[in-house]
Design a protein around this motif. Sequence first.
Motif, PDB file in Angstrom:
ATOM      1  N   GLN A   1       2.230   8.759   4.007  1.00  0.00           N
ATOM      2  CA  GLN A   1       2.684   8.758   5.401  1.00  0.00           C
ATOM      3  C   GLN A   1       3.401   7.468   5.794  1.00  0.00           C
ATOM      4  OE1 GLN A   1       1.396  11.137   7.974  1.00  0.00           O
ATOM      5  NE2 GLN A   1      -0.542  11.839   7.135  1.00  0.00           N
ATOM      6  N   THR A   2       3.205   6.398   5.006  1.00  0.00           N
ATOM      7  CA  THR A   2       3.781   5.126   5.449  1.00  0.00           C
ATOM      8  C   THR A   2       4.753   4.553   4.416  1.00  0.00           C
ATOM      9  OG1 THR A   2       2.000   3.810   4.477  1.00  0.00           O
ATOM     10  CG2 THR A   2       1.651   4.560   6.710  1.00  0.00           C
TER      11      THR A   2
ATOM     12  N   MET B   1       7.997   4.666   3.822  1.00  0.00           N
ATOM     13  CA  MET B   1       9.236   4.019   4.254  1.00  0.00           C
ATOM     14  C   MET B   1       8.971   2.659   4.910  1.00  0.00           C
ATOM     15  SD  MET B   1      11.458   3.593   6.979  1.00  0.00           S
ATOM     16  CE  MET B   1      11.150   4.880   8.198  1.00  0.00           C
ATOM     17  N   PRO B   2       8.084   2.584   5.921  1.00  0.00           N
ATOM     18  CA  PRO B   2       7.827   1.255   6.503  1.00  0.00           C
ATOM     19  C   PRO B   2       7.228   0.268   5.498  1.00  0.00           C
ATOM     20  CG  PRO B   2       6.468   2.943   7.577  1.00  0.00           C
ATOM     21  CD  PRO B   2       7.445   3.651   6.722  1.00  0.00           C
ATOM     22  N   GLN B   3       6.397   0.761   4.569  1.00  0.00           N
ATOM     23  CA  GLN B   3       5.823  -0.137   3.560  1.00  0.00           C
ATOM     24  C   GLN B   3       6.921  -0.749   2.692  1.00  0.00           C
ATOM     25  OE1 GLN B   3       2.831  -1.375   2.722  1.00  0.00           O
ATOM     26  NE2 GLN B   3       2.020  -0.519   4.613  1.00  0.00           N
TER      27      GLN B   3
ATOM     28  N   SER C   1       0.845  -1.206   0.000  1.00  0.00           N
ATOM     29  CA  SER C   1       0.000   0.000   0.000  1.00  0.00           C
ATOM     30  C   SER C   1       0.867   1.237   0.000  1.00  0.00           C
ATOM     31  CB  SER C   1      -0.855   0.091   1.267  1.00  0.00           C
ATOM     32  OG  SER C   1      -1.615  -1.045   1.451  1.00  0.00           O
TER      33      SER C   1
ATOM     34  N   MET D   1      10.082  -1.089   3.494  1.00  0.00           N
ATOM     35  CA  MET D   1      10.890  -2.028   4.281  1.00  0.00           C
ATOM     36  C   MET D   1      10.189  -3.378   4.370  1.00  0.00           C
ATOM     37  SD  MET D   1      12.602   0.228   7.288  1.00  0.00           S
ATOM     38  CE  MET D   1      14.156  -0.617   7.484  1.00  0.00           C
ATOM     39  N   LYS D   2       8.854  -3.328   4.542  1.00  0.00           N
ATOM     40  CA  LYS D   2       8.110  -4.596   4.635  1.00  0.00           C
ATOM     41  C   LYS D   2       8.118  -5.302   3.277  1.00  0.00           C
ATOM     42  CE  LYS D   2       4.139  -6.768   6.703  1.00  0.00           C
ATOM     43  NZ  LYS D   2       2.946  -6.629   7.516  1.00  0.00           N
TER      44      LYS D   2
ATOM     45  N   ARG E   1      10.510  -5.306   1.171  1.00  0.00           N
ATOM     46  CA  ARG E   1      11.801  -6.005   1.056  1.00  0.00           C
ATOM     47  C   ARG E   1      11.753  -7.334   1.801  1.00  0.00           C
ATOM     48  NH1 ARG E   1      16.237  -1.555   2.567  1.00  0.00           N
ATOM     49  NH2 ARG E   1      17.647  -3.350   2.449  1.00  0.00           N
ATOM     50  N   LYS E   2      11.115  -7.319   2.973  1.00  0.00           N
ATOM     51  CA  LYS E   2      10.986  -8.572   3.735  1.00  0.00           C
ATOM     52  C   LYS E   2      10.169  -9.585   2.962  1.00  0.00           C
ATOM     53  CE  LYS E   2      10.497  -7.191   8.430  1.00  0.00           C
ATOM     54  NZ  LYS E   2       9.940  -7.450   9.764  1.00  0.00           N
TER      55      LYS E   2
ATOM     56  N   GLY F   1      -5.967   1.896   3.851  1.00  0.00           N
ATOM     57  CA  GLY F   1      -4.864   2.090   2.920  1.00  0.00           C
ATOM     58  C   GLY F   1      -5.208   2.851   1.644  1.00  0.00           C
TER      59      GLY F   1
END
Lengths: 241, 293
Positions: free
Chosen positions: B163-164, B166-168, B159, B170-171, B173-174, B230
């Motif tokens: 606002q999200t 960077m964390p999206q 998504s 990173m996830k 990549r996981k 989202g």
Amino acid sequence: MIITEQKSGEDLFALLGSARRVVLLGCSECATICKTGGTEQLLEFEKKLKTRGLEVSARCVLNPACNAQVVKKALKGIREELAGADAIVSFSCGDGTQTVAKLVGQMEHTFHIPVYPGNDTLFLGETTRAGEYVEACRACGRCELGWTGGICPVTCCAKGLLNGPCGGAKGRQCEVNADEECVWLRICDRLAAIGQLDNLLEIRPPRDYLKNVHPRRHVLESRRSADRLKEARAKEGQDAK
Amino acid sequence: MSMLSEVLKIDRFAVTAEFAPPKGTDMDHMRVCVRLAKGRIHAANVTDFQSAVMRISSLTACKVVMDEGVEPVIQITGRDRNRIAIQGELLSAGVLGIKNLLAVTGDHPKMGDHPNAMPVYDLDSVGILQVATTFMSGRDLEGNSLNGRIEFFPGAAVSPTRQTMMPQIMKMRKKITAGARFFQTQAVFDLDLLREFRRLTTPFDVPVLAGIVLLKSAGMARFMNRAIPGVEIPEGIIARMDRFVGKERMNEGIRLAGEMIRTIRDENLADGVHIMAIGAEERLGQILDEAGL
Ligand code: SF4
Ligand code: SF4
């Protein structure tokens, strides 16, 4: 702290059924802070009982209700009042109420009396301001705070996710609970501040529910070794015979 | 072999569309919509208790899609099943010959029609991808061996929101590490956001299908902004929809979706699109006509 909420009068009267004489027990710790089991609340409930024609034969705030020794002593102290009681209502957390129920069932002068919970036990939490409590720990059995910047995703993410945000956040708010910020955004900010953002790249395995087989029990090593010593002594005694 | 994976491998612009199984046992409407889409899409996503609403399971509806001659993408969420049930469901998908899989966390039960239900989330989307990966190596999550081979083309959702981001990422990549070989995004309406997302994710070298939702009115757009996790629809698009009334609103939504798809393809903002018509699946053909696909 264990956060509790008093059951509604209706629910409590339904539990009490045809009981006429009632003993009220409270707890001096968490339930007093939550205003669910202190002297004040016991007096209030007593008033309600009286308007319905019920009688309160004793009132006692246990210090605290989850300590078996304390409860035992207190129950002995109100032995006479308990003799004619039809029911006990315990205004503590579920743990305290079970301590009371267990001992009541074990003691000869009380074993015939039913014990009812006066409160609903909500969660383990902290006080954010007077009269407001927030869940902080689900006692999950494997603390993850070490890599999350001290913020608990097990408790504070509505889905208990361990691998980062679900993608449902609205702005910064959680999809499930618009009043709460998505905890994963808070964790990201905190990890960035302490230079540990890379923690988010590591895949976290699913939780280990073997740690959550209920009821859980925890025995200190000192307790175990004391038990072993006792056993060995008993065996020595037998051998000597 | 999954056709979707083949199409993405040769860098053709991929088209998938979403179908929600019905509530109740009458599959006729879904069959008709799938039949209409046949030959025009590369695969049909079948949602897994979409929006946490109880209905026919993804597995059964995937079988119906296959019977109609269309390749399905089975969606599996972590919301309703623990790791035993999820693995069993994927083995069953293997028996039916379902290759494409989309692993998603899943909307919370609170959002659906059984709000008091227990939320499970024993595995999250990353865990579900790990199941697919270990299955392909002949083992289950505990390392026990499986008899018979199983082949998946696993994908995941992402998504992109302002606002999200960077964390999206990173996830994301996981998820790639866990085995995701393609992504489908949540509905995008903000093409600048998609440009930014493309720039940030190109190095990962995993194909991304941009999510396109068919807007049927300005009211629907406002509702989605308020209630659908989202999704962020810019004011400009809502204002554009607001200029139309009656049947024209749907037509404008179709034009808008078509335009977005064209831009995405022309500017290479994604490797394909994933179209969510949400209850107007029979209009899919019109959207694709409008997009020149
Ligand atoms: S991870 Fe959270 S729930 Fe688990 S022990 Fe730590 S604070 Fe408690
Ligand atoms: S929005 Fe954030 S806190 Fe809420 S369920 Fe999703 S990941 Fe958890």
